[in-house]
Design an enzyme around this catalytic site. Structure first.
Site, PDB file in Angstrom:
ATOM      1  N   CYS A   1       0.883  -1.201  -0.267  1.00 53.70           N
ATOM      2  CA  CYS A   1       0.082  -0.087   0.145  1.00 53.70           C
ATOM      3  C   CYS A   1       0.952   1.024  -0.053  1.00 53.70           C
ATOM      4  O   CYS A   1       1.644   1.409   1.003  1.00 53.70           O
ATOM      5  CB  CYS A   1      -0.854  -0.034   1.304  1.00 53.70           C
ATOM      6  SG  CYS A   1      -1.837   1.410   1.459  1.00 53.70           S
TER       7      CYS A   1
ATOM      8  N   CYS B   1      -0.865   3.795  -6.506  1.00 53.49           N
ATOM      9  CA  CYS B   1      -1.686   3.076  -5.659  1.00 53.49           C
ATOM     10  C   CYS B   1      -1.645   1.557  -5.850  1.00 53.49           C
ATOM     11  O   CYS B   1      -1.992   1.435  -7.392  1.00 53.49           O
ATOM     12  CB  CYS B   1      -3.066   3.767  -5.529  1.00 53.49           C
ATOM     13  SG  CYS B   1      -4.176   2.884  -4.660  1.00 53.49           S
TER      14      CYS B   1
HETATM   15  N1  DGL Z   1      -3.881   0.689  -2.046  1.00 56.72           N
HETATM   16  C1  DGL Z   1      -3.347   1.825  -1.442  1.00 56.72           C
HETATM   17  C2  DGL Z   1      -2.401   2.359  -1.906  1.00 56.72           C
HETATM   18  O1  DGL Z   1      -1.537   1.926  -2.680  1.00 56.72           O
HETATM   19  C3  DGL Z   1      -4.504   2.490  -0.459  1.00 56.72           C
HETATM   20  C4  DGL Z   1      -5.812   2.984  -1.320  1.00 56.72           C
HETATM   21  C5  DGL Z   1      -6.619   3.628   0.005  1.00 56.72           C
HETATM   22  O2  DGL Z   1      -7.075   2.920   0.847  1.00 56.72           O
HETATM   23  O3  DGL Z   1      -7.063   4.698  -0.134  1.00 56.72           O
HETATM   24  O4  DGL Z   1      -2.422   3.591  -1.747  1.00 56.72           O
END
Ligand code: DGL
Length: 253
Positions: free
Chosen positions: A73, A183
């Site tokens: 993440c 993301c």
């Molecule tokens: N998948 C996540 C990232 O890479 C977070 C997305 C979220 O929860 O806003 O930033």
């Protein structure tokens, strides 16, 4: 050798795009995937609140005796990875937008970086752009709604396409050669993004880099496993139900 599991963590299902790449090069491992479904999305919430969620997830994974943790993440990495590395002894691998490779491949054109509002605002990405001295060549755009669409497994609908087009309205897409997906939910929209850019764009994300880095670290520390591949999914600390397992397996396979 170490046959303990590897923990992989995200706010939701986006981190599965990273886990998929990891499994390709590390198939003989057991994995615990932690999706914080009670608290997704992270990228639009206050940093101090998200830090508490992250801490809880990491503690949970540590309680399962993981030998390493991948923070799959970008948002969580940007706000917590340094503190976590100070606090825990096991290897913690984060992910950040693949700006450097994008700059190397941009061919004289501009680079567009898509991420959550938090990742864009945070020092980690700002410092990376500053360090590479490429403020003039890159544009940063947040796309928070893509996380919501992804959690609903909605990747190619006309609403998704319209949202992306609306967000990009003020940009001249012909100026860009490279798109960085900062993301881990966003690679799930690759098809729709290619359509919007009429296929005239190179899409780059950091997942392969994370997988390679994890493999190197496990090799160097003599922590590779020789298990039969196994993935256990948890939603905010509870074993995921059948519906979720099916949903997650659809992304992994
Ligand atoms: N998948 C996540 C990232 O890479 C977070 C997305 C979220 O929860 O806003 O930033």
């Amino acid at each position: 050798m170490d046959n303990n599991p590897i923990g992989v963590f995200d706010s939701g299902l986006g981190g599965l795009t990273v886990l998929k790449k990891i499994i390709e090069i590390l198939p003989n491992e057991k994995y615990i995937y932690y999706a914080d479904t009670d608290n997704v999305p992270y990228g639009t919430k206050p940093k101090e609140e998200v830090k508490i969620y992250i801490e809880k997830a990491i503690k949970f994974l540590i309680s399962k005796n993981v030998k390493a943790i991948v923070i799959a993440c970008n948002t969580a990495t940007s706000i917590a990875v340094n503190d976590l590395r100070d606090k825990y002894d096991i290897p913690i691998i984060g992910i950040e937008p693949a700006v450097k490779p994008a700059i190397e491949k941009r061919n004289g054109k501009r680079v567009l970086i898509m991420a959550t509002p938090t990742t864009i605002r945070e020092e980690k990405l700002q410092n990376l752009v500053k360090k590479l001295n490429v403020f003039e060549e890159v544009d940063l755009i947040d796309m928070p709604k893509l996380v919501e669409f992804a959690e609903r497994m909605e990747f190619n609908s006309s609403e998704v396409k319209k949202y992306i087009e609306d967000r990009l309205k003020k940009y001249n897409l012909n100026n860009y050669s490279t798109l960085v997906l900062g993301c881990t939910h966003f690679p799930l929209f690759k098809e729709t993004l290619l359509q919007v850019f009429s296929n005239e764009i190179l899409i780059i994300d950091g997942s392969q880099g994370v997988a390679n880095r994890l493999k190197d670290i496990l090799e160097n520390k003599n922590l590779l496993g020789n298990n039969k591949l196994q993935i256990n999914y948890y939603n905010s600390g509870k074993i995921a139900n059948k519906l979720y397992i099916e949903k997650y397996n659809r992304i992994i396979n």
